[in-house]
Design a protein around this motif. Structure first.
Motif, short mmCIF file in Angstrom:
data_model
loop_
_atom_site.label_atom_id
_atom_site.label_comp_id
_atom_site.label_asym_id
_atom_site.label_seq_id
_atom_site.Cartn_x
_atom_site.Cartn_y
_atom_site.Cartn_z
N MET A 1 0.84 -1.18 0.00
CA MET A 1 0.00 0.00 0.00
C MET A 1 0.89 1.25 0.00
O MET A 1 1.89 1.31 0.71
N ILE A 2 0.48 2.23 -0.78
CA ILE A 2 1.20 3.51 -0.84
C ILE A 2 0.57 4.45 0.17
O ILE A 2 -0.64 4.67 0.15
N ASN A 3 1.41 5.01 1.04
CA ASN A 3 0.92 5.93 2.07
C ASN A 3 1.52 7.30 1.90
O ASN A 3 2.64 7.46 1.38
N ILE A 4 0.79 8.30 2.39
CA ILE A 4 1.28 9.67 2.46
C ILE A 4 1.46 9.99 3.94
O ILE A 4 0.53 9.83 4.74
N TYR A 5 2.66 10.42 4.30
CA TYR A 5 3.00 10.73 5.68
C TYR A 5 3.17 12.23 5.83
O TYR A 5 3.91 12.84 5.06
N GLN A 17 5.03 1.63 2.39
CA GLN A 17 5.36 1.24 3.76
C GLN A 17 5.73 -0.23 3.76
O GLN A 17 4.96 -1.08 3.34
N SER A 18 6.95 -0.54 4.21
CA SER A 18 7.36 -1.94 4.23
C SER A 18 7.30 -2.53 5.64
O SER A 18 6.92 -3.67 5.82
N CYS A 24 9.39 3.07 14.67
CA CYS A 24 9.57 3.75 13.39
C CYS A 24 8.85 3.02 12.25
O CYS A 24 8.41 1.89 12.41
N VAL A 25 8.77 3.72 11.14
CA VAL A 25 8.18 3.20 9.92
C VAL A 25 9.27 3.18 8.86
O VAL A 25 10.01 4.15 8.70
N THR A 26 9.38 2.07 8.13
CA THR A 26 10.31 2.00 7.01
C THR A 26 9.51 2.26 5.74
O THR A 26 8.52 1.57 5.46
N VAL A 27 9.95 3.29 4.99
CA VAL A 27 9.26 3.70 3.77
C VAL A 27 10.20 3.46 2.60
O VAL A 27 11.28 4.03 2.54
N MET A 60 13.89 5.40 7.24
CA MET A 60 13.21 5.01 8.47
C MET A 60 12.80 6.29 9.17
O MET A 60 13.64 7.14 9.45
N VAL A 61 11.51 6.43 9.41
CA VAL A 61 10.97 7.64 10.04
C VAL A 61 10.50 7.28 11.44
O VAL A 61 9.68 6.36 11.62
#
Length: 125
Positions: A1-5, A17-18, A24-27, A60-61
Protein backbone atom coordinates in the motif's frame (compact mmCIF):
# COMPACT_ATOMS: atom_id res chain seq x y z
CA UNK A 1 0.00 0.00 0.00
CA UNK A 2 1.20 3.51 -0.84
CA UNK A 3 0.92 5.93 2.07
CA UNK A 4 1.28 9.67 2.46
CA UNK A 5 3.00 10.73 5.68
CA UNK A 6 2.70 14.22 7.14
CA UNK A 7 5.63 14.98 9.41
CA UNK A 8 5.81 17.34 12.38
CA UNK A 9 7.97 19.79 10.35
CA UNK A 10 5.19 20.09 7.74
CA UNK A 11 6.86 17.97 5.07
CA UNK A 12 4.86 15.30 3.30
CA UNK A 13 6.38 12.05 2.06
CA UNK A 14 4.78 9.43 -0.13
CA UNK A 15 6.07 5.88 -0.31
CA UNK A 16 5.58 2.17 0.10
CA UNK A 17 5.36 1.24 3.76
CA UNK A 18 7.36 -1.94 4.23
CA UNK A 19 7.65 -2.20 8.02
CA UNK A 20 5.77 -0.44 10.79
CA UNK A 21 7.48 -1.04 14.09
CA UNK A 22 6.72 0.32 17.52
CA UNK A 23 9.39 3.04 17.12
CA UNK A 24 9.57 3.75 13.39
CA UNK A 25 8.18 3.20 9.92
CA UNK A 26 10.31 2.00 7.01
CA UNK A 27 9.26 3.70 3.77
CA UNK A 28 10.57 2.31 0.48
CA UNK A 29 11.10 4.55 -2.56
CA UNK A 30 10.15 7.72 -0.66
CA UNK A 31 9.37 10.98 -2.45
CA UNK A 32 8.80 14.44 -1.00
CA UNK A 33 5.47 15.95 -1.98
CA UNK A 34 6.09 19.61 -2.74
CA UNK A 35 3.17 21.96 -3.34
CA UNK A 36 3.98 24.91 -5.58
CA UNK A 37 2.35 27.49 -7.81
CA UNK A 38 3.10 28.11 -11.45
CA UNK A 39 3.75 31.57 -12.91
CA UNK A 40 -0.02 32.08 -13.30
CA UNK A 41 -0.82 31.35 -9.66
CA UNK A 42 -2.24 27.89 -10.33
CA UNK A 43 -1.60 25.30 -7.65
CA UNK A 44 0.74 22.52 -8.66
CA UNK A 45 2.49 19.58 -7.07
CA UNK A 46 5.76 17.84 -7.71
CA UNK A 47 7.37 14.77 -6.24
CA UNK A 48 11.11 14.70 -5.53
CA UNK A 49 12.96 11.47 -4.78
CA UNK A 50 14.33 11.51 -1.24
CA UNK A 51 17.06 8.95 -2.06
CA UNK A 52 18.24 10.25 -5.46
CA UNK A 53 21.92 10.25 -4.52
CA UNK A 54 21.97 7.13 -2.38
CA UNK A 55 22.17 3.43 -3.12
CA UNK A 56 19.71 2.92 -0.26
CA UNK A 57 16.15 3.37 -1.51
CA UNK A 58 14.32 3.49 1.81
CA UNK A 59 14.14 5.69 4.88
CA UNK A 60 13.21 5.01 8.47
CA UNK A 61 10.97 7.64 10.04
CA UNK A 62 10.62 7.79 13.79
CA UNK A 63 6.94 7.48 14.75
CA UNK A 64 7.17 10.55 16.98
CA UNK A 65 7.88 12.63 13.83
CA UNK A 66 4.72 11.48 12.03
CA UNK A 67 1.62 13.58 12.64
CA UNK A 68 -0.57 11.27 10.56
CA UNK A 69 -0.52 8.95 7.58
CA UNK A 70 -3.16 8.21 4.98
CA UNK A 71 -3.38 5.75 2.11
CA UNK A 72 -2.84 7.45 -1.25
CA UNK A 73 -5.81 7.47 -3.60
CA UNK A 74 -5.66 5.51 -6.87
CA UNK A 75 -4.58 8.37 -9.20
CA UNK A 76 -1.83 9.42 -6.78
CA UNK A 77 -0.66 5.81 -6.43
CA UNK A 78 -0.44 5.43 -10.23
CA UNK A 79 1.46 8.73 -10.52
CA UNK A 80 3.83 7.63 -7.75
CA UNK A 81 4.50 4.25 -9.40
CA UNK A 82 5.31 5.96 -12.73
CA UNK A 83 7.82 8.23 -10.99
CA UNK A 84 9.42 5.33 -9.12
CA UNK A 85 9.86 3.41 -12.39
CA UNK A 86 11.29 6.49 -14.12
CA UNK A 87 13.68 7.27 -11.26
CA UNK A 88 15.03 3.70 -11.31
CA UNK A 89 15.95 4.18 -14.98
CA UNK A 90 17.85 7.43 -14.41
CA UNK A 91 21.63 7.28 -14.14
CA UNK A 92 22.59 9.52 -11.23
CA UNK A 93 26.17 8.21 -11.30
CA UNK A 94 26.60 9.52 -14.83
CA UNK A 95 25.09 12.89 -13.87
CA UNK A 96 27.43 13.22 -10.88
CA UNK A 97 30.51 12.20 -12.88
CA UNK A 98 29.69 14.72 -15.61
CA UNK A 99 29.29 17.47 -13.00
CA UNK A 100 32.61 16.60 -11.38
CA UNK A 101 34.35 16.62 -14.79
CA UNK A 102 32.89 20.07 -15.58
CA UNK A 103 34.05 21.40 -12.22
CA UNK A 104 37.58 20.05 -12.77
CA UNK A 105 37.71 21.62 -16.25
CA UNK A 106 36.61 24.99 -14.82
CA UNK A 107 39.26 24.69 -12.12
CA UNK A 108 41.98 23.98 -14.70
CA UNK A 109 40.86 26.98 -16.77
CA UNK A 110 40.96 29.26 -13.71
CA UNK A 111 44.46 28.04 -12.78
CA UNK A 112 45.63 28.72 -16.33
CA UNK A 113 44.16 32.25 -16.35
CA UNK A 114 45.60 33.09 -12.94
CA UNK A 115 49.02 31.73 -13.93
CA UNK A 116 49.08 33.84 -17.09
CA UNK A 117 48.15 36.94 -15.13
CA UNK A 118 50.86 36.32 -12.54
CA UNK A 119 53.65 35.87 -15.08
CA UNK A 120 52.46 38.78 -17.23
CA UNK A 121 51.53 36.91 -20.40
CA UNK A 122 47.82 37.60 -20.16
CA UNK A 123 46.03 39.94 -22.54
CA UNK A 124 43.27 40.28 -19.92
CA UNK A 125 43.78 43.09 -17.42
Amino acid sequence: MINIYTLVNGEQIIGQQSIRGTDCVTVEDPFYIIETQDEYGNNAMKLTNVCTFSDQQYIMVDNKHIVYSLPANDPMSRYYHKLVNTSKKSDTYKMIEESIKEMEEMEETMIEVISKRLVGKSTIN
